[in-house]
Scaffold this motif. Sequence first.
Motif, PDB file in Angstrom:
ATOM      1  N   HIS A 143     -13.889   3.596  -9.918  1.00 44.38           N
ATOM      2  CA  HIS A 143     -14.366   3.317  -8.517  1.00 44.38           C
ATOM      3  C   HIS A 143     -13.064   2.815  -7.753  1.00 44.38           C
ATOM      4  O   HIS A 143     -12.840   1.662  -7.623  1.00 44.38           O
ATOM      5  N   ILE A 144     -12.404   3.907  -7.356  1.00 42.42           N
ATOM      6  CA  ILE A 144     -11.103   3.762  -6.938  1.00 42.42           C
ATOM      7  C   ILE A 144     -11.136   3.951  -5.310  1.00 42.42           C
ATOM      8  O   ILE A 144     -11.926   5.021  -4.815  1.00 42.42           O
ATOM      9  N   ASP A 145     -10.482   2.967  -4.439  1.00 43.89           N
ATOM     10  CA  ASP A 145     -10.500   3.081  -2.877  1.00 43.89           C
ATOM     11  C   ASP A 145      -9.001   3.255  -2.401  1.00 43.89           C
ATOM     12  O   ASP A 145      -8.223   2.221  -2.632  1.00 43.89           O
ATOM     13  N   PHE A 146      -8.645   4.362  -1.966  1.00 43.95           N
ATOM     14  CA  PHE A 146      -7.343   4.691  -1.276  1.00 43.95           C
ATOM     15  C   PHE A 146      -7.169   4.414  -0.095  1.00 43.95           C
ATOM     16  O   PHE A 146      -6.180   4.824   0.526  1.00 43.95           O
ATOM     17  N   SER A 147      -8.355   3.992   0.770  1.00 44.30           N
ATOM     18  CA  SER A 147      -8.482   4.169   2.089  1.00 44.30           C
ATOM     19  C   SER A 147      -7.315   3.273   2.747  1.00 44.30           C
ATOM     20  O   SER A 147      -6.671   3.754   3.591  1.00 44.30           O
ATOM     21  N   ARG A 148      -7.175   2.026   2.287  1.00 41.61           N
ATOM     22  CA  ARG A 148      -6.070   1.188   2.775  1.00 41.61           C
ATOM     23  C   ARG A 148      -4.560   1.651   2.721  1.00 41.61           C
ATOM     24  O   ARG A 148      -3.794   1.531   3.367  1.00 41.61           O
ATOM     25  N   PHE A 149      -4.575   2.357   1.312  1.00 44.18           N
ATOM     26  CA  PHE A 149      -3.194   3.142   1.027  1.00 44.18           C
ATOM     27  C   PHE A 149      -3.034   4.233   1.989  1.00 44.18           C
ATOM     28  O   PHE A 149      -1.655   4.470   2.509  1.00 44.18           O
ATOM     29  N   LEU A 150      -3.769   5.074   2.559  1.00 36.67           N
ATOM     30  CA  LEU A 150      -3.880   5.881   3.497  1.00 36.67           C
ATOM     31  C   LEU A 150      -3.585   5.671   4.870  1.00 36.67           C
ATOM     32  O   LEU A 150      -2.936   6.169   5.798  1.00 36.67           O
ATOM     33  N   THR A 151      -4.073   4.293   5.149  1.00 36.83           N
ATOM     34  CA  THR A 151      -3.718   3.939   6.591  1.00 36.83           C
ATOM     35  C   THR A 151      -2.458   3.151   6.680  1.00 36.83           C
ATOM     36  O   THR A 151      -2.143   2.538   7.882  1.00 36.83           O
ATOM     37  N   LEU A 152      -1.793   3.062   5.799  1.00 37.65           N
ATOM     38  CA  LEU A 152      -0.418   2.419   5.830  1.00 37.65           C
ATOM     39  C   LEU A 152      -0.403   0.859   6.110  1.00 37.65           C
ATOM     40  O   LEU A 152       0.179   0.528   6.824  1.00 37.65           O
ATOM     41  N   ASP A 153      -1.399   0.292   5.473  1.00 37.88           N
ATOM     42  CA  ASP A 153      -1.643  -1.110   5.461  1.00 37.88           C
ATOM     43  C   ASP A 153      -0.266  -1.792   4.779  1.00 37.88           C
ATOM     44  O   ASP A 153      -0.165  -1.756   3.423  1.00 37.88           O
ATOM     45  N   VAL A 154       0.357  -2.447   5.523  1.00 37.04           N
ATOM     46  CA  VAL A 154       1.444  -3.180   4.868  1.00 37.04           C
ATOM     47  C   VAL A 154       1.101  -4.125   3.970  1.00 37.04           C
ATOM     48  O   VAL A 154       1.783  -4.374   2.820  1.00 37.04           O
ATOM     49  N   GLU A 155       0.096  -4.907   4.035  1.00 36.77           N
ATOM     50  CA  GLU A 155      -0.232  -6.143   3.146  1.00 36.77           C
ATOM     51  C   GLU A 155      -0.677  -5.386   1.957  1.00 36.77           C
ATOM     52  O   GLU A 155      -0.586  -5.838   0.822  1.00 36.77           O
ATOM     53  N   TYR A 156      -1.514  -4.185   2.086  1.00 40.08           N
ATOM     54  CA  TYR A 156      -1.874  -3.329   0.827  1.00 40.08           C
ATOM     55  C   TYR A 156      -0.720  -3.262  -0.149  1.00 40.08           C
ATOM     56  O   TYR A 156      -0.684  -3.390  -1.164  1.00 40.08           O
ATOM     57  N   TYR A 157       0.487  -2.534   0.400  1.00 46.31           N
ATOM     58  CA  TYR A 157       1.575  -2.135  -0.046  1.00 46.31           C
ATOM     59  C   TYR A 157       2.339  -3.492  -0.642  1.00 46.31           C
ATOM     60  O   TYR A 157       2.713  -3.122  -1.913  1.00 46.31           O
ATOM     61  N   ILE A 158       2.349  -4.484  -0.124  1.00 45.30           N
ATOM     62  CA  ILE A 158       2.816  -5.877  -0.771  1.00 45.30           C
ATOM     63  C   ILE A 158       1.746  -6.383  -1.928  1.00 45.30           C
ATOM     64  O   ILE A 158       2.635  -6.564  -3.159  1.00 45.30           O
ATOM     65  N   VAL A 159       0.729  -6.157  -2.105  1.00 43.71           N
ATOM     66  CA  VAL A 159      -0.092  -6.512  -2.899  1.00 43.71           C
ATOM     67  C   VAL A 159       0.264  -5.760  -4.119  1.00 43.71           C
ATOM     68  O   VAL A 159       0.463  -6.112  -5.353  1.00 43.71           O
ATOM     69  N   VAL A 160       0.206  -4.283  -3.867  1.00 45.85           N
ATOM     70  CA  VAL A 160       0.558  -3.254  -5.027  1.00 45.85           C
ATOM     71  C   VAL A 160       1.665  -3.662  -5.671  1.00 45.85           C
ATOM     72  O   VAL A 160       1.955  -3.381  -6.842  1.00 45.85           O
ATOM     73  N   ALA A 161       2.718  -3.634  -4.665  1.00 43.42           N
ATOM     74  CA  ALA A 161       4.212  -4.027  -5.370  1.00 43.42           C
ATOM     75  C   ALA A 161       4.225  -5.204  -6.347  1.00 43.42           C
ATOM     76  O   ALA A 161       4.719  -5.403  -7.193  1.00 43.42           O
ATOM     77  N   THR A 162       3.584  -6.264  -5.745  1.00 40.21           N
ATOM     78  CA  THR A 162       3.465  -7.560  -6.523  1.00 40.21           C
ATOM     79  C   THR A 162       2.850  -7.436  -7.918  1.00 40.21           C
ATOM     80  O   THR A 162       3.393  -7.863  -9.052  1.00 40.21           O
ATOM     81  N   LEU A 163       1.691  -6.722  -7.770  1.00 43.10           N
ATOM     82  CA  LEU A 163       0.908  -6.399  -9.130  1.00 43.10           C
ATOM     83  C   LEU A 163       1.800  -5.822 -10.196  1.00 43.10           C
ATOM     84  O   LEU A 163       1.906  -5.870 -11.273  1.00 43.10           O
TER      85      LEU A 163
END
Length: 237
Positions: free
Chosen positions: A32-52
């Motif tokens: 159950h993978i959702d890349f919608s926020r990744f494709l919208t270039l959401d900065v907060e999403y990138y920060i969370v991914v990098a932090t994890l």
Amino acid sequence: MTLIGIPCGVTQIPEGFTFVSMPQSIEPVACHIDFSRFLTLDVEYYIVVATLLFMDLFDTIGTLIGAATGADMVDQKTGKIPALNKALMADAIGTTVGALCGTSTVTTYVESTTGILEGGRTGLTSLTTALLFCAALFFSPVFLMIPAAATTSALFLVGVMMMRSIVHIDFIDFAEAMPCFVTMLMMPFTASISEGIVLGMLSYVLVSICTGRFQRLTPTIYILSAFFVLKYIAPML
């Protein structure tokens, strides 16, 4: 400890309890993978991914160093761990496959130190553990009933075994001892190996700059330090 916890109200026996059952299906959580926020270039999403990403990386590196040191697998001259890239690749594959299956992070765990203490030095130890975990799927009602308090003594001993490595720290040199102390102190206070390593590394950079030891800092350390400072500042902005 589990049995003692029953009359004390610590161990909870679920209704309809059985010792053996078929493993539950992973269909509700698998893939159950959702890349919608990744494709919208959401900065907060990138920060969370990098932090994890860095949390998992430092958790793995910290555990591998502790386990390898306990197994006397660290090169005494260079301080390097042989075949570390293969260990990190195995961890990365496990993390990715586990995430696709919807499980908690499949990564290197400090409990491996107990196997090392008993003489484990090869992949056969890990393979045996994996097979036992597969068998444990059918006895999940029993294992899920075990309270966290019952594992405290085992984790306490794991901590004792990992503390053996502090004899290699040069406590005479303040610039070396302080970052190590910060790392050891912050791991239990933050309940996170990665947070302890991050704060220890930041203190290492700060002490090195204040003592004029710039030569031991690489560009990579500066970049990581800037990222980690941003990680702590970003939530306050």
